[in-house]
Design a protein around this motif. Structure first.
Motif, PDB file in Angstrom:
ATOM      1  N   VAL A  47     -13.760   3.668  -0.750  1.00  0.00           N
ATOM      2  CA  VAL A  47     -12.936   3.799   0.461  1.00  0.00           C
ATOM      3  C   VAL A  47     -13.779   3.625   1.721  1.00  0.00           C
ATOM      4  CG1 VAL A  47     -11.534   5.402   1.841  1.00  0.00           C
ATOM      5  CG2 VAL A  47     -11.130   5.179  -0.625  1.00  0.00           C
ATOM      6  N   LYS A  48     -14.897   4.327   1.802  1.00  0.00           N
ATOM      7  CA  LYS A  48     -15.726   4.325   3.002  1.00  0.00           C
ATOM      8  C   LYS A  48     -16.168   2.904   3.360  1.00  0.00           C
ATOM      9  CE  LYS A  48     -19.550   6.906   4.993  1.00  0.00           C
ATOM     10  NZ  LYS A  48     -20.515   7.977   4.733  1.00  0.00           N
ATOM     11  N   PHE A  60      -2.700   3.520   3.306  1.00  0.00           N
ATOM     12  CA  PHE A  60      -1.734   4.142   2.392  1.00  0.00           C
ATOM     13  C   PHE A  60      -2.453   4.541   1.110  1.00  0.00           C
ATOM     14  CE2 PHE A  60       2.257   1.427   3.664  1.00  0.00           C
ATOM     15  CZ  PHE A  60       2.281   2.033   4.897  1.00  0.00           C
ATOM     16  N   THR A  61      -2.149   5.738   0.597  1.00  0.00           N
ATOM     17  CA  THR A  61      -2.596   6.096  -0.743  1.00  0.00           C
ATOM     18  C   THR A  61      -1.378   6.030  -1.664  1.00  0.00           C
ATOM     19  OG1 THR A  61      -2.245   8.487  -0.469  1.00  0.00           O
ATOM     20  CG2 THR A  61      -4.416   7.619   0.149  1.00  0.00           C
ATOM     21  N   ALA A  62      -1.616   5.571  -2.873  1.00  0.00           N
ATOM     22  CA  ALA A  62      -0.526   5.362  -3.835  1.00  0.00           C
ATOM     23  C   ALA A  62      -0.207   6.643  -4.611  1.00  0.00           C
ATOM     24  CB  ALA A  62      -0.909   4.237  -4.796  1.00  0.00           C
ATOM     25  N   SER A  63       0.868   6.560  -5.394  1.00  0.00           N
ATOM     26  CA  SER A  63       1.394   7.765  -6.048  1.00  0.00           C
ATOM     27  C   SER A  63       0.638   8.172  -7.309  1.00  0.00           C
ATOM     28  CB  SER A  63       2.884   7.576  -6.360  1.00  0.00           C
ATOM     29  OG  SER A  63       3.073   6.495  -7.239  1.00  0.00           O
ATOM     30  N   MET A  64      -0.413   7.423  -7.696  1.00  0.00           N
ATOM     31  CA  MET A  64      -1.168   7.870  -8.868  1.00  0.00           C
ATOM     32  C   MET A  64      -2.210   8.932  -8.499  1.00  0.00           C
ATOM     33  SD  MET A  64      -2.689   4.818  -7.747  1.00  0.00           S
ATOM     34  CE  MET A  64      -1.778   3.692  -8.740  1.00  0.00           C
ATOM     35  N   TRP A  65      -2.452   9.107  -7.194  1.00  0.00           N
ATOM     36  CA  TRP A  65      -3.439  10.090  -6.758  1.00  0.00           C
ATOM     37  C   TRP A  65      -2.812  11.479  -6.652  1.00  0.00           C
ATOM     38  CZ3 TRP A  65      -7.839   7.763  -7.255  1.00  0.00           C
ATOM     39  CH2 TRP A  65      -7.975   6.408  -6.952  1.00  0.00           C
ATOM     40  N   THR A  66      -3.580  12.497  -7.026  1.00  0.00           N
ATOM     41  CA  THR A  66      -3.117  13.874  -6.832  1.00  0.00           C
ATOM     42  C   THR A  66      -3.154  14.160  -5.332  1.00  0.00           C
ATOM     43  OG1 THR A  66      -5.323  14.834  -6.919  1.00  0.00           O
ATOM     44  CG2 THR A  66      -4.161  14.583  -9.037  1.00  0.00           C
ATOM     45  N   PRO A  67      -2.469  15.203  -4.875  1.00  0.00           N
ATOM     46  CA  PRO A  67      -2.542  15.553  -3.456  1.00  0.00           C
ATOM     47  C   PRO A  67      -3.986  15.789  -2.998  1.00  0.00           C
ATOM     48  CG  PRO A  67      -0.708  16.692  -4.473  1.00  0.00           C
ATOM     49  CD  PRO A  67      -1.465  16.003  -5.590  1.00  0.00           C
ATOM     50  N   GLU A  68      -4.798  16.381  -3.873  1.00  0.00           N
ATOM     51  CA  GLU A  68      -6.195  16.635  -3.528  1.00  0.00           C
ATOM     52  C   GLU A  68      -6.968  15.328  -3.365  1.00  0.00           C
ATOM     53  OE1 GLU A  68      -4.233  19.955  -5.255  1.00  0.00           O
ATOM     54  OE2 GLU A  68      -4.608  18.026  -6.211  1.00  0.00           O
ATOM     55  N   GLN A  69      -6.743  14.378  -4.279  1.00  0.00           N
ATOM     56  CA  GLN A  69      -7.418  13.074  -4.187  1.00  0.00           C
ATOM     57  C   GLN A  69      -6.955  12.318  -2.947  1.00  0.00           C
ATOM     58  OE1 GLN A  69      -6.131  11.789  -8.096  1.00  0.00           O
ATOM     59  NE2 GLN A  69      -8.255  11.672  -8.806  1.00  0.00           N
ATOM     60  N   ALA A  70      -5.647  12.358  -2.670  1.00  0.00           N
ATOM     61  CA  ALA A  70      -5.118  11.667  -1.491  1.00  0.00           C
ATOM     62  C   ALA A  70      -5.743  12.248  -0.228  1.00  0.00           C
ATOM     63  CB  ALA A  70      -3.595  11.780  -1.447  1.00  0.00           C
ATOM     64  N   LYS A  71      -5.887  13.586  -0.175  1.00  0.00           N
ATOM     65  CA  LYS A  71      -6.506  14.225   0.984  1.00  0.00           C
ATOM     66  C   LYS A  71      -7.966  13.782   1.117  1.00  0.00           C
ATOM     67  CE  LYS A  71      -7.514  18.716   3.119  1.00  0.00           C
ATOM     68  NZ  LYS A  71      -8.660  18.160   3.783  1.00  0.00           N
ATOM     69  N   GLU A  72      -8.676  13.704  -0.006  1.00  0.00           N
ATOM     70  CA  GLU A  72     -10.073  13.269   0.016  1.00  0.00           C
ATOM     71  C   GLU A  72     -10.177  11.842   0.567  1.00  0.00           C
ATOM     72  OE1 GLU A  72     -13.828  12.414  -3.014  1.00  0.00           O
ATOM     73  OE2 GLU A  72     -11.990  13.289  -3.825  1.00  0.00           O
ATOM     74  N   ILE A  73      -9.294  10.959   0.104  1.00  0.00           N
ATOM     75  CA  ILE A  73      -9.277   9.565   0.569  1.00  0.00           C
ATOM     76  C   ILE A  73      -9.027   9.510   2.074  1.00  0.00           C
ATOM     77  CG2 ILE A  73      -7.941   7.408   0.467  1.00  0.00           C
ATOM     78  CD1 ILE A  73      -7.489   8.157  -2.590  1.00  0.00           C
ATOM     79  N   VAL A  74      -8.020  10.252   2.531  1.00  0.00           N
ATOM     80  CA  VAL A  74      -7.666  10.277   3.952  1.00  0.00           C
ATOM     81  C   VAL A  74      -8.825  10.846   4.780  1.00  0.00           C
ATOM     82  CG1 VAL A  74      -6.157  11.431   5.635  1.00  0.00           C
ATOM     83  CG2 VAL A  74      -5.170  10.296   3.617  1.00  0.00           C
ATOM     84  N   ASP A  75      -9.450  11.916   4.280  1.00  0.00           N
ATOM     85  CA  ASP A  75     -10.577  12.520   5.001  1.00  0.00           C
ATOM     86  C   ASP A  75     -11.735  11.539   5.137  1.00  0.00           C
ATOM     87  OD1 ASP A  75      -9.134  14.852   5.310  1.00  0.00           O
ATOM     88  OD2 ASP A  75     -10.208  15.967   3.752  1.00  0.00           O
ATOM     89  N   ILE A  76     -12.038  10.807   4.064  1.00  0.00           N
ATOM     90  CA  ILE A  76     -13.112   9.800   4.106  1.00  0.00           C
ATOM     91  C   ILE A  76     -12.778   8.744   5.157  1.00  0.00           C
ATOM     92  CG2 ILE A  76     -14.195   7.900   2.827  1.00  0.00           C
ATOM     93  CD1 ILE A  76     -13.795   9.651   0.260  1.00  0.00           C
ATOM     94  N   ALA A  77     -11.548   8.221   5.095  1.00  0.00           N
ATOM     95  CA  ALA A  77     -11.139   7.139   6.002  1.00  0.00           C
ATOM     96  C   ALA A  77     -11.139   7.609   7.455  1.00  0.00           C
ATOM     97  CB  ALA A  77      -9.765   6.617   5.605  1.00  0.00           C
ATOM     98  N   LYS A  78     -10.626   8.822   7.702  1.00  0.00           N
ATOM     99  CA  LYS A  78     -10.574   9.337   9.079  1.00  0.00           C
ATOM    100  C   LYS A  78     -11.958   9.729   9.590  1.00  0.00           C
ATOM    101  CE  LYS A  78      -5.820  10.572   9.725  1.00  0.00           C
ATOM    102  NZ  LYS A  78      -4.916  11.499  10.366  1.00  0.00           N
ATOM    103  N   GLY A  79     -12.898   9.932   8.676  1.00  0.00           N
ATOM    104  CA  GLY A  79     -14.274  10.179   9.076  1.00  0.00           C
ATOM    105  C   GLY A  79     -14.881   8.936   9.716  1.00  0.00           C
TER     106      GLY A  79
END
Length: 118
Positions: A47-48, A60-79
């Motif tokens: 992602v980074k 966008f994160t897809a529906s195969m990710w858990t809420p925790e994984q989606a949050k991790e992805i979003v946090d990385i991207a917003k970093g």
């Protein structure tokens, strides 16, 4: 019609599905929004690098990710891009309700996401 072009990165372990579903969304909303799907990321570890390279304004994160994984992805991207607009499809939506439900869910939520000034 909005003159703004939105650069979209998706995070989906099935790139063909991401391309197909986003293609449908882009086609359905083209009278209101110009969305260019610039990349898909299959792994959280990538992602980074992808966000740095593509400089999207939407992710966008897809529906195969858990809420925790989606949050991790979003946090990385917003970093990398603090003002990045992000959208996470609820876990299991594709599996439980199929691709049409995913397309409709994204389309229902797209205006509030893209029109927000966050």
């Amino acid at each position: 019609m909005s003159g703004t072009q939105h650069r979209l990165v998706t995070v989906n372990t099935v790139p063909e599905r991401a391309k197909r579903l986003i293609g449908r969304v882009v086609e359905d909303v083209k009278d209101r929004y110009t969305i260019v799907h610039v990349a898909n990321v299959e792994r959280i570890e990538d992602v980074k690098e992808t966000v740095k390279r593509e400089q999207p304004d939407v992710l966008f994160t897809a529906s195969m990710w858990t809420p925790e994984q989606a949050k991790e992805i979003v946090d990385i991207a917003k970093g990398i891009i603090p003002g990045l607009k992000t959208f996470s499809t609820p876990q299991g939506l594709q599996v439980n309700q199929g691709p049409d439900a995913v397309v409709e869910y994204i389309k229902e939520n797209l205006p509030s996401l893209l029109d927000s000034k966050n």
